[in-house]
Design an enzyme around this catalytic site. Structure first.
Site, PDB file in Angstrom:
ATOM      1  N   HIS B 458       0.820  -1.231   0.000  1.00  0.00           N
ATOM      2  CA  HIS B 458       0.000   0.000   0.000  1.00  0.00           C
ATOM      3  C   HIS B 458       0.851   1.276   0.000  1.00  0.00           C
ATOM      4  O   HIS B 458       2.041   1.222   0.204  1.00  0.00           O
ATOM      5  CB  HIS B 458      -1.035   0.001   1.132  1.00  0.00           C
ATOM      6  CG  HIS B 458      -0.509  -0.012   2.535  1.00  0.00           C
ATOM      7  ND1 HIS B 458      -1.333   0.197   3.620  1.00  0.00           N
ATOM      8  CD2 HIS B 458       0.729  -0.227   3.039  1.00  0.00           C
ATOM      9  CE1 HIS B 458      -0.612   0.121   4.722  1.00  0.00           C
ATOM     10  NE2 HIS B 458       0.623  -0.136   4.416  1.00  0.00           N
ATOM     11  N   GLU B 459       0.221   2.387  -0.321  1.00  0.00           N
ATOM     12  CA  GLU B 459       0.906   3.683  -0.464  1.00  0.00           C
ATOM     13  C   GLU B 459       2.032   3.622  -1.490  1.00  0.00           C
ATOM     14  O   GLU B 459       3.080   4.239  -1.310  1.00  0.00           O
ATOM     15  CB  GLU B 459       1.466   4.144   0.891  1.00  0.00           C
ATOM     16  CG  GLU B 459       0.436   4.425   1.942  1.00  0.00           C
ATOM     17  CD  GLU B 459      -0.384   5.669   1.652  1.00  0.00           C
ATOM     18  OE1 GLU B 459       0.031   6.497   0.805  1.00  0.00           O
ATOM     19  OE2 GLU B 459      -1.464   5.799   2.248  1.00  0.00           O
TER      20      GLU B 459
END
Lengths: 608, 608
Positions: B458-459
């Site tokens: 994620h990110e």
């Protein structure tokens, strides 16, 4: 479509020439066709009875209803189909109902089950258990227990660890006392009463078979009434869950073995894993105290007997790790071929009005796929090579058999540990290829990764394997095993160096071999085991990379000089990946070995 | 007892001199005591409201009852305690109800929550969301949305990804149409109607706060009625779950945002992760079609605005990964100190009558513990350094602020990716230290490992971070950022080389810096991005190791020349571990970068 079958066929026939085994008397009735028929059956059963239920057995964990361990119906059906395939006894003599199948083919066929659902499982423990009895049991123990395991009527376990003694078997506390004055007269073997707790027992309780045959390590007290300290005090017993007569019929009496708990695991949930209490009195039997067990082999030789099943068990674990890696590779390859996302790097990708490309077109996704292929197919090749050595050990000339034995001694720690570590890494890459979807339980890859994490732990942890490799295997018999392996590696190098397209790899492998040899010497330069073994795991990692690089180079020798077909190109690339991206890691691992780096070993406890 | 607090204090005060921040006007009311009070509160809440429920939130996954998302009561209580601590708005101005706390201290305090239960979570998204509105929103948007987020009345999300557009934001399909002729007259900002689906939205639906403030990327159609292709077509909108008036009061009307599904994840299960449908008609609002959203910033500048919250979000992810690593380190250290198993290598261990030793006395267990310490405390130091740069960027002199900005550009991909990879590896080692027990759900380490696997995804995935680092950050502004980092590293080397006990490390770091610099040039030698970036991930791994080695050497400079206390010895050892066992890995990663190795990038698809 999975590439497993063609990969297996290439390795078995083009590389290992497995059909040449049929020239041997034991395998004379076999042919590539009969091997193929076995593979067909296993592939079909795995596809129909295993693969569709892999997620189910993860979510419907085994549970105990107070009387019985409940497994999903699918597990029962898969097990029945597996038994029906005849694979349990496939390697056995015709007269035992077997088909005298080479272990090489048995091991290869096993990958279908393990890629489909590793935790529904095949017959690893049952076969190993029965093989041990064939080697060390009495004729009646073979007939009553082993034979019924090969037929699938009974299943088998290995009961080694205890809650206070995991890797340290010399500290087991389970005791075995002679069962009455006539204990030696029992036709099933000297009869003892066992009391103790056994931990981490896979398939320790279930209803998949009529009976469960436990092989249990326990200590017989010495003349002073105390257990003999150390491993030489350990004996081996066959302890059936339900008592049997000399015909193998259930007597109707249950042995005193109670399920004390089911372990709730991170993965591999299709297999029960248990804590068993032997002889605690839950099922008092025949008026005495303790579970009834029959001695196998001689007193004090339990560990030696148990190690008989260790090599194949460790190859089996390596194969399970590899199969999980291959399953993740196939799943992420499939995903990458179908998932559109992003655009090419460079000018071609600058126009957002162009449609997205499939992620398999991105270099970094290709890197993650090729790494998986390189790890998992390399591991598969090594394991089939080891399986071939097992056949050589059993059916080769005396010289060839002894060479095979020695090579297996050295290679087994690698065959068990390397796939456990790097095919786990492959599973992590398979998750990464999927992006966020890989982190969900809607895709299979997260389960492969969880399942695979077990393999660095069971059947001897990474640390145990490393101590075995550097502490025993490479120095045993005056370093004969290591010298033999080096000779095989050099033979591969000599063949490869004559082919221009392989010369670079051959040179790199030669340097790696030289480095590993030098590091082995340097580790032992002070003849101090504590110093030598302080960095045994990095040594094993380097050693493993050497072995896999050698395996890949040797595999390339089985290709035509001019590769043309895509599958051939794939093998060339996977090998090249290993030589360019992986082999250069060796010096970093060996540096601390060569210097006997004491940074970790001398770390004061209060400084953590 | 956890060593986290003393480690944080050492890094904050002895190394980073965080108390010197109080000399700045913005932080003038603060002192080491007020920082300590904040740490006390966070440590206590984490211990009482988070840690005891970490397993609970894993097993009681969020579920949807058709109307509401149900979370465990413990999550509500932990959230309430977190809000009560004032940490959501701690960094804000006094006039906004904040305490003008340096980000360095906020980030450090956040580790208590993340080590205790990463998925119950702190305020990462809400704070980031509100900070973005403070930077790009109108005064009323700040007042109505951001202020209520800082107080904990509302919570926040980031809605970027869509099912068909994960990492490729230029391909989002959510559309925003002006809401009626007077759309520009809304006091909350130009009013649009949004329609589309957003995937992977953490905290996208729950009842923890009165309202949820979604920040949503969407495309406003151009004059031709079609969405503008590429990222320049992306605009940003604030889209509340429940509509509010200009005073921030709920109007009683629900916005048209429907929960389309909860994602069922491998870990991090205490946080809901959702697929949201905007404007599909589940909750038709004010008679129009589409969810109501208010433009933030100017049309077409959505991505630029969103990137405002990216650096801190990425540092936050690195911190989460690091905290999970530290939690596993503490758990396995505790286990190793208490678990008896086996005996020493060598003559001392030969007597099986001697009691077993605790496993922390084995060299290989020490290695696994020291590796964890080296990875996780090294990562922690880097992240606090980055947090300190954020404060410098906000409150330093113009020159210092610009340097901090540049350094953050270069370091952020590392700060996000390196802990995600190596603190995950640390968690795997924590499992390994536990042996079989580590594979069960009776111990916390398997959950840390599962939770941590998210952080490479994620990110911005590993691949995205690597392309950012090698494709943009090290070449931007003529390579100014890389040059600045190199100057900082050289400054550390120059100080260290004067201390005899650090000279060896200083030399090794100098060589590594030189190698990374040369590889950067070699990667770009043909000025062909596709070639340069084909091995961007190995480049990032090498770069990350360089940065962590530098961090460790710099940390050592904060120790007395003669270390005496155990904690000091521990830091010396952890650094030495990194220099002896890890830094030598760099050449293997860089080899393929330097040669722009095309093995993966040119792999034909049909050869997989």
């Amino acid at each position: 479509m999975s590439t497993l079958r063609p990969t297996l066929e290439f390795l078995l026939y083009d590389w290992l020439h497995a059909e040449s085994l049929t020239e041997r008397e034991r395998f004379a009735d076999h042919s590539r066709e009969t091997f193929g028929a076995v593979m067909d059956i296993c592939e079909r059963i795995a596809r129909e009875k295993y693969a569709p239920f892999n997620r189910l057995v993860d979510t419907e964990e085994p549970r105990f209803d107070g009387e019985r361990v409940i497994l999903p119906r699918a597990t029962h059906e898969a097990h029945a189909a597996y038994v029906g395939s005849g694979m349990l006894g496939a390697a056995q003599d015709y007269e035992l109902g077997g088909m005298q199948l080479p272990y090489t083919i048995e091991a290869a066929a096993g990958t279908f089950f393990a890629t489909a659902s590793v935790s529904i499982g095949g017959g690893l423990l049952t076969i190993g258990n029965a093989n041990l009895l064939m080697a060390h049991g009495t004729p009646l123990q073979r007939e009553v227990f082993a034979r019924n395991e090969f037929s699938g009527r009974f299943s088998g376990t290995m009961c080694l660890s205890e809650p206070q003694a995991g890797s340290s078997l010399s500290d087991i506390a389970t005791r075995a006392l002679p069962d009455g004055p006539d204990f030696e007269a029992d036709p099933l073997g000297p009869r003892y009463r066992l009391r103790g707790n056994k931990m981490w027992i896979s398939a320790g309780e279930h209803e998949l078979a009529e009976n469960i045959v436990h092989l249990v390590l326990a200590k017989i007290p010495g003349p002073d009434g105390k257990p003999v300290p150390g491993t030489r005090g350990i004996s081996l017993f066959v302890v059936p869950k339900k008592l049997v007569d000399t015909e193998g019929r259930l007597t109707g009496e249950r042995n005193d073995i109670a399920l004390a708990g089911l372990n709730h695991k991170l993965g591999w949930r299709g297999t029960t894993n248990t804590l068993l209490n032997f002889g605690e009195g839950s099922f008092p039997v025949r008026g005495g105290a303790g579970a009834i067990g029959y001695l196998v082999g001689r007193p004090g030789e339990g560990l030696r007997c148990m190690f008989h099943m260790m090599n194949e068990a460790r190859i089996g674990i390596g194969m399970a790790a590899t199969s999980l890696g291959l399953a993740g590779y196939q799943a992420s390859l499939e995903y990458a071929k179908n998932r559109p996302q992003g655009r090419p790097v460079g000018p071609a990708g600058k126009d957002p009005a162009q449609p997205q490309v499939r992620i398999i077109e991105h270099a970094d996704v290709k890197r993650m796929l090729l790494a998986q292929k390189s790890y998992c197919e390399g591991a598969l090749a090594l394991l089939l090579y080891c399986a071939r050595l097992v056949d050589e050990q059993h059916t080769g000339t005396p010289e060839a058999a002894d060479e095979a034995r020695l090579l297996l001694e050295v290679l087994t720690p690698v065959a068990k540990s390397w796939p456990s570590e790097f095919c786990l890494e492959a599973n992590s890459l398979a998750i990464q290829v999927h992006g966020g979807y890989g982190y969900t339980r809607d895709f299979p890859v997260e389960q492969y990764w969880r399942d695979n994490r077990l393999n660095m732990i069971h059947e001897g942890t990474h640390g145990i394997q490393a101590a075995d490799l550097l502490g025993r295997k490479v120095v045993m018999e005056g370093g004969k095993g290591l010298a033999l392996l080096a000779a095989r590696i050099n033979a591969t190098i000599e063949r490869a160096i004559q082919q221009p397209q392989l010369a670079e790899h051959a040179n790199a492998l030669g340097q790696a071999l030289q480095k590993v040899g030098a590091a082995t010497k340097a580790a032992w330069a002070t003849a101090n085991a504590a110093e030598a073994l302080a960095n045994a795991v990095p040594y094993m990692q380097a050693f493993g990379h050497l072995v896999i690089a050698w395996t890949w180079l040797d595999v390339l020798l089985a290709l035509p000089a001019q590769v043309e077909r895509p599958a051939e190109e794939g093998r060339v690339r996977a090998a090249r990946y290993f030589f360019h991206y992986e082999l250069p890691r060796i010096p970093a691992w060996l540096r601390v070995v060569e210097t006997r780096d004491p940074t970790c070993a001398t770390m004061p406890e209060d400084a953590f």
